[in-house]
Motif scaffolding. Sequence first.
Motif, mmCIF file in Angstrom:
data_model
loop_
_atom_site.group_PDB
_atom_site.id
_atom_site.type_symbol
_atom_site.label_atom_id
_atom_site.label_comp_id
_atom_site.label_asym_id
_atom_site.label_seq_id
_atom_site.Cartn_x
_atom_site.Cartn_y
_atom_site.Cartn_z
ATOM 1 N N ALA A 128 -39.010 28.653 -11.011
ATOM 2 C CA ALA A 128 -38.811 28.815 -12.454
ATOM 3 C C ALA A 128 -37.552 29.635 -12.719
ATOM 4 O O ALA A 128 -36.773 29.325 -13.621
ATOM 5 C CB ALA A 128 -40.030 29.480 -13.072
ATOM 6 N N ILE A 129 -37.358 30.658 -11.932
ATOM 7 C CA ILE A 129 -36.179 31.508 -12.124
ATOM 8 C C ILE A 129 -34.897 30.718 -11.891
ATOM 9 O O ILE A 129 -33.952 30.798 -12.670
ATOM 10 C CB ILE A 129 -36.241 32.740 -11.198
ATOM 11 C CG1 ILE A 129 -37.327 33.702 -11.701
ATOM 12 C CG2 ILE A 129 -34.898 33.437 -11.141
ATOM 13 C CD1 ILE A 129 -37.529 34.923 -10.831
ATOM 14 N N GLU A 131 -34.513 27.505 -12.122
ATOM 15 C CA GLU A 131 -34.372 26.542 -13.204
ATOM 16 C C GLU A 131 -33.864 27.216 -14.476
ATOM 17 O O GLU A 131 -32.935 26.739 -15.131
ATOM 18 C CB GLU A 131 -35.723 25.882 -13.481
ATOM 19 C CG GLU A 131 -35.657 24.719 -14.419
ATOM 20 C CD GLU A 131 -36.169 23.443 -13.754
ATOM 21 O OE1 GLU A 131 -35.711 22.372 -14.165
ATOM 22 O OE2 GLU A 131 -37.002 23.534 -12.832
ATOM 23 N N LEU A 132 -34.465 28.324 -14.789
ATOM 24 C CA LEU A 132 -34.094 29.010 -16.025
ATOM 25 C C LEU A 132 -32.687 29.598 -15.962
ATOM 26 O O LEU A 132 -31.956 29.581 -16.960
ATOM 27 C CB LEU A 132 -35.109 30.096 -16.359
ATOM 28 C CG LEU A 132 -34.933 30.765 -17.712
ATOM 29 C CD1 LEU A 132 -34.861 29.747 -18.824
ATOM 30 C CD2 LEU A 132 -36.067 31.748 -17.974
ATOM 31 N N SER A 133 -32.303 30.100 -14.808
ATOM 32 C CA SER A 133 -30.955 30.672 -14.771
ATOM 33 C C SER A 133 -29.915 29.561 -14.850
ATOM 34 O O SER A 133 -28.869 29.729 -15.491
ATOM 35 C CB SER A 133 -30.767 31.560 -13.540
ATOM 36 O OG SER A 133 -31.078 30.874 -12.370
ATOM 37 N N LEU A 135 -30.370 26.754 -16.451
ATOM 38 C CA LEU A 135 -30.426 26.376 -17.857
ATOM 39 C C LEU A 135 -29.632 27.354 -18.717
ATOM 40 O O LEU A 135 -28.851 26.966 -19.588
ATOM 41 C CB LEU A 135 -31.895 26.367 -18.299
ATOM 42 C CG LEU A 135 -32.245 25.738 -19.625
ATOM 43 C CD1 LEU A 135 -31.863 24.277 -19.607
ATOM 44 C CD2 LEU A 135 -33.731 25.905 -19.898
ATOM 45 N N THR A 136 -29.823 28.617 -18.433
ATOM 46 C CA THR A 136 -29.127 29.652 -19.183
ATOM 47 C C THR A 136 -27.612 29.492 -19.085
ATOM 48 O O THR A 136 -26.901 29.570 -20.079
ATOM 49 C CB THR A 136 -29.528 31.044 -18.656
ATOM 50 O OG1 THR A 136 -30.944 31.176 -18.759
ATOM 51 C CG2 THR A 136 -28.865 32.148 -19.472
ATOM 52 N N ILE A 139 -26.451 26.533 -21.153
ATOM 53 C CA ILE A 139 -26.399 26.850 -22.581
ATOM 54 C C ILE A 139 -25.168 27.706 -22.877
ATOM 55 O O ILE A 139 -24.414 27.445 -23.804
ATOM 56 C CB ILE A 139 -27.660 27.602 -23.024
ATOM 57 C CG1 ILE A 139 -28.910 26.736 -22.814
ATOM 58 C CG2 ILE A 139 -27.552 28.005 -24.490
ATOM 59 C CD1 ILE A 139 -30.195 27.443 -23.144
ATOM 60 N N ARG A 140 -24.980 28.689 -22.031
ATOM 61 C CA ARG A 140 -23.865 29.602 -22.253
ATOM 62 C C ARG A 140 -22.530 28.856 -22.297
ATOM 63 O O ARG A 140 -21.730 29.034 -23.226
ATOM 64 C CB ARG A 140 -23.836 30.645 -21.135
ATOM 65 C CG ARG A 140 -23.040 31.894 -21.494
ATOM 66 C CD ARG A 140 -22.710 32.708 -20.260
ATOM 67 N NE ARG A 140 -23.880 33.032 -19.464
ATOM 68 C CZ ARG A 140 -24.756 34.007 -19.753
ATOM 69 N NH1 ARG A 140 -24.572 34.731 -20.837
ATOM 70 N NH2 ARG A 140 -25.779 34.252 -18.980
ATOM 71 N N GLU A 142 -22.007 25.620 -22.692
ATOM 72 C CA GLU A 142 -21.975 24.649 -23.781
ATOM 73 C C GLU A 142 -21.682 25.354 -25.105
ATOM 74 O O GLU A 142 -20.906 24.889 -25.937
ATOM 75 C CB GLU A 142 -23.324 23.925 -23.863
ATOM 76 C CG GLU A 142 -23.430 22.913 -24.983
ATOM 77 C CD GLU A 142 -22.496 21.718 -24.799
ATOM 78 O OE1 GLU A 142 -22.050 21.505 -23.653
ATOM 79 O OE2 GLU A 142 -22.213 21.037 -25.797
ATOM 80 N N LEU A 143 -22.283 26.504 -25.261
ATOM 81 C CA LEU A 143 -22.064 27.281 -26.483
ATOM 82 C C LEU A 143 -20.602 27.703 -26.590
ATOM 83 O O LEU A 143 -19.971 27.576 -27.645
ATOM 84 C CB LEU A 143 -22.980 28.508 -26.478
ATOM 85 C CG LEU A 143 -22.903 29.421 -27.696
ATOM 86 C CD1 LEU A 143 -23.225 28.640 -28.975
ATOM 87 C CD2 LEU A 143 -23.870 30.591 -27.554
ATOM 88 N N ARG A 146 -18.451 24.806 -27.615
ATOM 89 C CA ARG A 146 -18.530 24.490 -29.041
ATOM 90 C C ARG A 146 -17.820 25.523 -29.899
ATOM 91 O O ARG A 146 -17.198 25.196 -30.902
ATOM 92 C CB ARG A 146 -19.995 24.393 -29.475
ATOM 93 C CG ARG A 146 -20.696 23.237 -28.787
ATOM 94 C CD ARG A 146 -21.961 22.840 -29.458
ATOM 95 N NE ARG A 146 -22.659 21.878 -28.592
ATOM 96 C CZ ARG A 146 -23.807 21.321 -28.908
ATOM 97 N NH1 ARG A 146 -24.408 21.629 -30.044
ATOM 98 N NH2 ARG A 146 -24.371 20.468 -28.088
ATOM 99 N N LEU A 147 -17.932 26.760 -29.483
ATOM 100 C CA LEU A 147 -17.237 27.792 -30.247
ATOM 101 C C LEU A 147 -15.735 27.589 -30.137
ATOM 102 O O LEU A 147 -14.997 27.777 -31.104
ATOM 103 C CB LEU A 147 -17.638 29.179 -29.732
ATOM 104 C CG LEU A 147 -19.065 29.589 -30.086
ATOM 105 C CD1 LEU A 147 -19.393 30.948 -29.500
ATOM 106 C CD2 LEU A 147 -19.250 29.598 -31.603
#
Lengths: 153, 153
Positions: A128-129, A131-133, A135-136, A139-140, A142-143, A146-147
């Motif tokens: 899970a860790i 996967e989540l890292s 994912l994080t 997102i970071r 991608e964000l 976009r910015l």
Amino acid sequence: MAMQSQAEQYSNTCTPVPVKGDQDEQMRIGEMAAEFGVTLRTLRFYEDRGLISPMRDGATRLYTRRDRARLRLVLLGRKVGFSLREVKKLLDLYDPHGTNIRQMRVALDKSERQLARLRQQRAALDDAIDELSGLTENIRSELEARLAVRTAD
Amino acid sequence: MAMQSQAEQYSNTCTPVPVKGDQDEQMRIGEMAAEFGVTLRTLRFYEDRGLISPMRDGATRLYTRRDRARLRLVLLGRKVGFSLREVKKLLDLYDPHGTNIRQMRVALDKSERQLARLRQQRAALDDAIDELSGLTENIRSELEARLAVRTAD
DNA sequence: GTTGAAAATTACGTTTACGTAAGCGTCGTA
DNA sequence: TACGACGCTTACGTAAACGTAATTTTCAAC
């Protein structure tokens, strides 16, 4: 005064220790709770579940050294992930007049199984860790992308 | 016949795929459940909680590609330890007509916090594992010692 | 005699994610 | 037309470990 224990502070508040220097260092529920960092509710709950059985002075519970030893085991069991029911089953096997070989076999078996479960949990958690890292990070970035686009407008 | 999917097997049982080659590959709850490895109850429960909102053909639920995408996210969220409520809050932020920068900020924040929680859990778990393996070894050696004594009788 | 601290009992509430009936409708096929 | 597979809704049950009143009792001190 410097090394005064929490328990002593507690009893100094108002209540003198029940006959200071008593034969078995009995304590009441408040002191017990403070010493182990649990709530009164927890102690009563454990008693209700048959995990501890303090004596009574009238209606007031009095905990002895044995009760403290039991509680320590209960909290240890809980820490390593046993349910209270499992802890109780183990404790109930203890025979003060026997060799307790049977109990130790059971305890060993249960411990090994629990250890396996914990390791499985750990694997799942690692998964899970990861996967989540990942994912994080996605997102970071991608964000940020976009910015950047917005800034470029 | 060799590479036939579980979903196809499922629908071949009796029910023909809803107009094979349909515009959006709609599927009913049974096929959906099989594909994601969850129970029907779970899908209905998620719907009840507002996590998925399949269309209806009469009373029968029909899941589209979008629903499958949502479900994938839900299951991913659950895997990394978010509660369904948290997952819902995140999904509800999604705006198909916006930049979703706001959503991504929130998601990033939540992910980082959750990651921290998971790492804490892992630390606690490691702690428990250490404690329990030590305990296990103690029991094992103590048991062997006692058995040795018995043999020596 | 009264107050305050600590303790007691009783019992319902909380949280999460479904499980498990119970009972009924629908559809396609034998 | 009856059966079996599949689906629907409603709704109570489960597990763990206490939390949280609400009310009453006890006890020592002032």
